[in-house]
Design a protein around this motif. Structure first.
Motif, PDB file in Angstrom:
ATOM      1  N   SER A 135       0.798  -1.227   0.000  1.00 45.66           N
ATOM      2  CA  SER A 135       0.000   0.000   0.000  1.00 45.66           C
ATOM      3  C   SER A 135       0.831   1.277   0.000  1.00 45.66           C
ATOM      4  O   SER A 135       0.305   2.358  -0.272  1.00 45.66           O
ATOM      5  CB  SER A 135      -0.945   0.007   1.210  1.00 45.66           C
ATOM      6  N   ASN A 136       2.115   1.187   0.296  1.00 47.75           N
ATOM      7  CA  ASN A 136       2.969   2.381   0.281  1.00 47.75           C
ATOM      8  C   ASN A 136       3.824   2.468  -0.984  1.00 47.75           C
ATOM      9  O   ASN A 136       4.673   3.347  -1.095  1.00 47.75           O
ATOM     10  CB  ASN A 136       3.875   2.398   1.519  1.00 47.75           C
ATOM     11  N   ALA A 137       3.604   1.561  -1.933  1.00 45.63           N
ATOM     12  CA  ALA A 137       4.386   1.557  -3.170  1.00 45.63           C
ATOM     13  C   ALA A 137       3.891   2.638  -4.122  1.00 45.63           C
ATOM     14  O   ALA A 137       2.724   3.053  -4.077  1.00 45.63           O
ATOM     15  CB  ALA A 137       4.288   0.191  -3.843  1.00 45.63           C
TER      16      ALA A 137
ATOM     17  N   PRO B 132      -0.824  -1.129   6.994  1.00 44.73           N
ATOM     18  CA  PRO B 132      -1.862  -0.247   6.438  1.00 44.73           C
ATOM     19  C   PRO B 132      -1.517   1.218   6.627  1.00 44.73           C
ATOM     20  O   PRO B 132      -0.811   1.587   7.567  1.00 44.73           O
ATOM     21  CB  PRO B 132      -3.109  -0.620   7.249  1.00 44.73           C
ATOM     22  N   GLN B 133      -1.998   2.057   5.722  1.00 43.56           N
ATOM     23  CA  GLN B 133      -1.810   3.500   5.861  1.00 43.56           C
ATOM     24  C   GLN B 133      -2.618   3.992   7.054  1.00 43.56           C
ATOM     25  O   GLN B 133      -3.700   3.480   7.335  1.00 43.56           O
ATOM     26  CB  GLN B 133      -2.281   4.207   4.593  1.00 43.56           C
TER      27      GLN B 133
ATOM     28  N   ALA C 140      -7.043   1.080  -4.152  1.00 41.33           N
ATOM     29  CA  ALA C 140      -6.722  -0.170  -3.451  1.00 41.33           C
ATOM     30  C   ALA C 140      -5.643   0.029  -2.402  1.00 41.33           C
ATOM     31  O   ALA C 140      -5.663  -0.610  -1.346  1.00 41.33           O
ATOM     32  CB  ALA C 140      -6.294  -1.238  -4.460  1.00 41.33           C
ATOM     33  N   SER C 141      -4.690   0.911  -2.657  1.00 41.30           N
ATOM     34  CA  SER C 141      -3.646   1.154  -1.660  1.00 41.30           C
ATOM     35  C   SER C 141      -4.184   1.976  -0.487  1.00 41.30           C
ATOM     36  O   SER C 141      -3.778   1.775   0.659  1.00 41.30           O
ATOM     37  CB  SER C 141      -2.440   1.866  -2.290  1.00 41.30           C
ATOM     38  N   SER C 142      -5.129   2.875  -0.743  1.00 41.84           N
ATOM     39  CA  SER C 142      -5.708   3.683   0.334  1.00 41.84           C
ATOM     40  C   SER C 142      -6.619   2.856   1.234  1.00 41.84           C
ATOM     41  O   SER C 142      -6.696   3.093   2.432  1.00 41.84           O
ATOM     42  CB  SER C 142      -6.505   4.848  -0.248  1.00 41.84           C
TER      43      SER C 142
END
Length: 503
Positions: A70-72, A147-148, A181-183
């Motif tokens: 998720s941080n990529a 996770p963010q 999807a990353s958020s």
């Protein structure tokens, strides 16, 4: 350039395609199941690649890896997706060498371990790369970013969406899938998949409509439930990941106690256990409707138990859509404090009994009812401290002396923190933000009359930032736990502090 198949072909479909997609994503996102051999992995991937087709396979690979890392950056995810899709496309053709997939995945692992790897960076990569062969591949597959703290996706205006979509539909879809999807990486995969599909379907429909504004309004109303379900499930599953099932039960107990301080422990605790069971079953599930189905059943139980006792709950439970009823309950602010008569602290014997954790939860439940404005992260610290005390004292030679000592220490430390935090968050919940900061400055000026304007301004901003992030319900658990720890450590002034030293 033609519109990608995703935009037109996936408008709210369910069934075999969804199940195939989810089984594929489970395989690609992380290798958790027992390893069944090289041929099994190759056959499974190729089966799904052929069933879905290249474009849908690629789309789902973007979602899975954006969720996992998720941080990529978008570029890092794009490199990884390109390699995965190329590997499947090359090795799943008729007559491909049986060793093609295994050799290709080994080459992917080697590329991940190279110094100039274009793939998402992860602090655990070096440790995985110390292994060889299958062990290395399994280790790399199991890596995942935390996770963010807060979702970073901000939906552009309708005009900006359509401008980007018309310029390059495929690039727009790819970037949206990655950002979204990353958020919301902790939302269950089926929920995330349903939400992204409905959004892209809306965009492809409305951006070519003769009345795009009316179209967007209609479509957004239609996707309201799935949109809210994504937001809510990301929050609760982030909490489940951070807390585990036991502490999540306590967190949910805290939330309901704050919303209904007059309720009894016997009414609320079974509901908290039920909610924790739902999240433990559905947060990592690839069952298509697990979260929506189980959460609807849970909401029916909450409404049945509590709506007759509280007008606010009754109002939330009026609707026919159980999901929207749950969102309404989740958004309820804390109720006024409720003084619990004769709150009894657990005895030493109760604390060290097999039912000790339940006695702790009951006592803290009653404490929450007295201080409903205190954020979840702070009560989580008290819960952690109580577990630490039980662990240290119940196995000590003189458990009674140990518990008495800790009880006295807690009795000295806890009240000032409770009063200060309850007042801060209580004011934040009642006032608009500007009035809150004004009241904060006035309060700090009275308690620190000799402080310079610069220091006062710094303290106001610091406390306002804490309040705006961590006082609301559903605040980010890891971020706020860290903030609470910093506040406690500062208050302890470097000395021995039971709450400050809790994990």
């Amino acid at each position: 350039m033609g519109f990608p198949a995703l935009l037109f072909g996936w408008r709210r479909e369910t069934g075999s395609n969804m199940r195939a997609a989810l089984s594929l994503m489970l395989l690609l996102a992380a290798v958790r199941a027992e390893h069944r051999g090289k041929a099994y992995v190759r056959d499974k991937v190729c089966q799904e690649f052929k069933a879905l087709g290249k474009e849908d396979f690629r789309t789902l690979t973007i979602i899975a890896n954006s969720r996992k890392f998720s941080n990529a950056t978008f570029e890092e995810i794009s490199h990884l997706v390109h390699e995965i899709v190329s590997l499947a496309e090359t090795c799943c053709t008729e007559g491909a060498d049986p060793s093609c997939y295994d050799d290709g995945s080994s080459a992917l692992s080697a590329k991940s371990c190279s110094a100039d790897s274009p793939f998402p960076s992860h602090p655990g990569t070096a440790g995985c790369c110390a292994h060889e062969g299958l062990e290395q591949k399994l280790c790399l597959a199991a890596l995942r970013h935390p996770p963010q703290d807060l979702p970073r996706y901000l939906q552009p205006s309708n005009e900006e969406i359509c401008q980007a979509f018309k310029k390059d539909p495929k690039d727009f879809a790819d970037r949206f899938l990655h950002d979204y999807a990353s958020s919301y990486s902790q939302a269950p995969l089926p929920v995330l998949l349903g939400s992204t599909k409905s959004f892209l379907s809306m965009v492809s429909t409305c951006c070519i409509s003769q009345a795009p504004t009316a179209c967007f309004l209609k479509e957004k109303l239609e996707r309201k439930t799935i949109s809210l379900l994504t937001l809510m499930s990301n929050r609760v599953c982030s909490r489940f990941t951070a807390y585990g099932k036991d502490k999540l039960t306590f967190s949910y107990l805290t939330s309901l106690a704050q919303k209904m301080p007059s309720a009894s422990f016997e009414d609320i605790f079974p509901l908290a256990e039920d909610a924790a069971e739902v999240f433990s079953q559905c947060c990592d599930s690839v069952a298509e409707d697990c979260m929506q189905k189980k959460l609807s059943e849970h909401t029916a139980k909450v409404c049945s138990m509590l709506s007759a006792q509280d007008a606010r709950f009754a109002n939330c439970c009026k609707g026919k859509n159980l999901m929207q009823n749950y969102f309404c309950i989740l958004a309820l602010p804390p109720a006024p404090a409720h003084k619990v008569p004769d709150t009894q602290k657990p005895s030493n014997e109760q604390l060290c009994s097999e039912d000790g954790p339940r006695h702790v939860k009951r006592y803290l439940f009653e404490l929450v009812q007295e201080y409903p404005s205190i954020p979840d992260a702070f009560f989580g610290k008290i819960y952690d401290a109580s577990k630490k005390v039980r662990g240290e004292c119940c196995s000590a030679k003189d458990s009674a002396a140990c518990l008495d000592s800790k009880r006295q220490q807690m009795g000295e430390e806890l009240p000032p923190f409770l009063e200060k935090t309850n007042q801060l968050c209580g004011q934040y919940n009642k006032l608009n933000f500007l009035d809150f900061k004004k009241r904060l400055r006035e309060s700090l000026t009275q308690t620190m009359p000799e402080a310079s304007p610069e220091l006062l301004g710094q303290l106001v901003e610091q406390q306002a930032d804490f309040a705006s992030t961590c006082c609301p319900p559903n605040s980010p658990p890891l971020y706020c736990a860290s903030k609470v720890s910093s506040e406690l450590e500062a208050a302890c002034k470097g000395g021995s502090c039971l709450l400050g030293s809790a994990p």
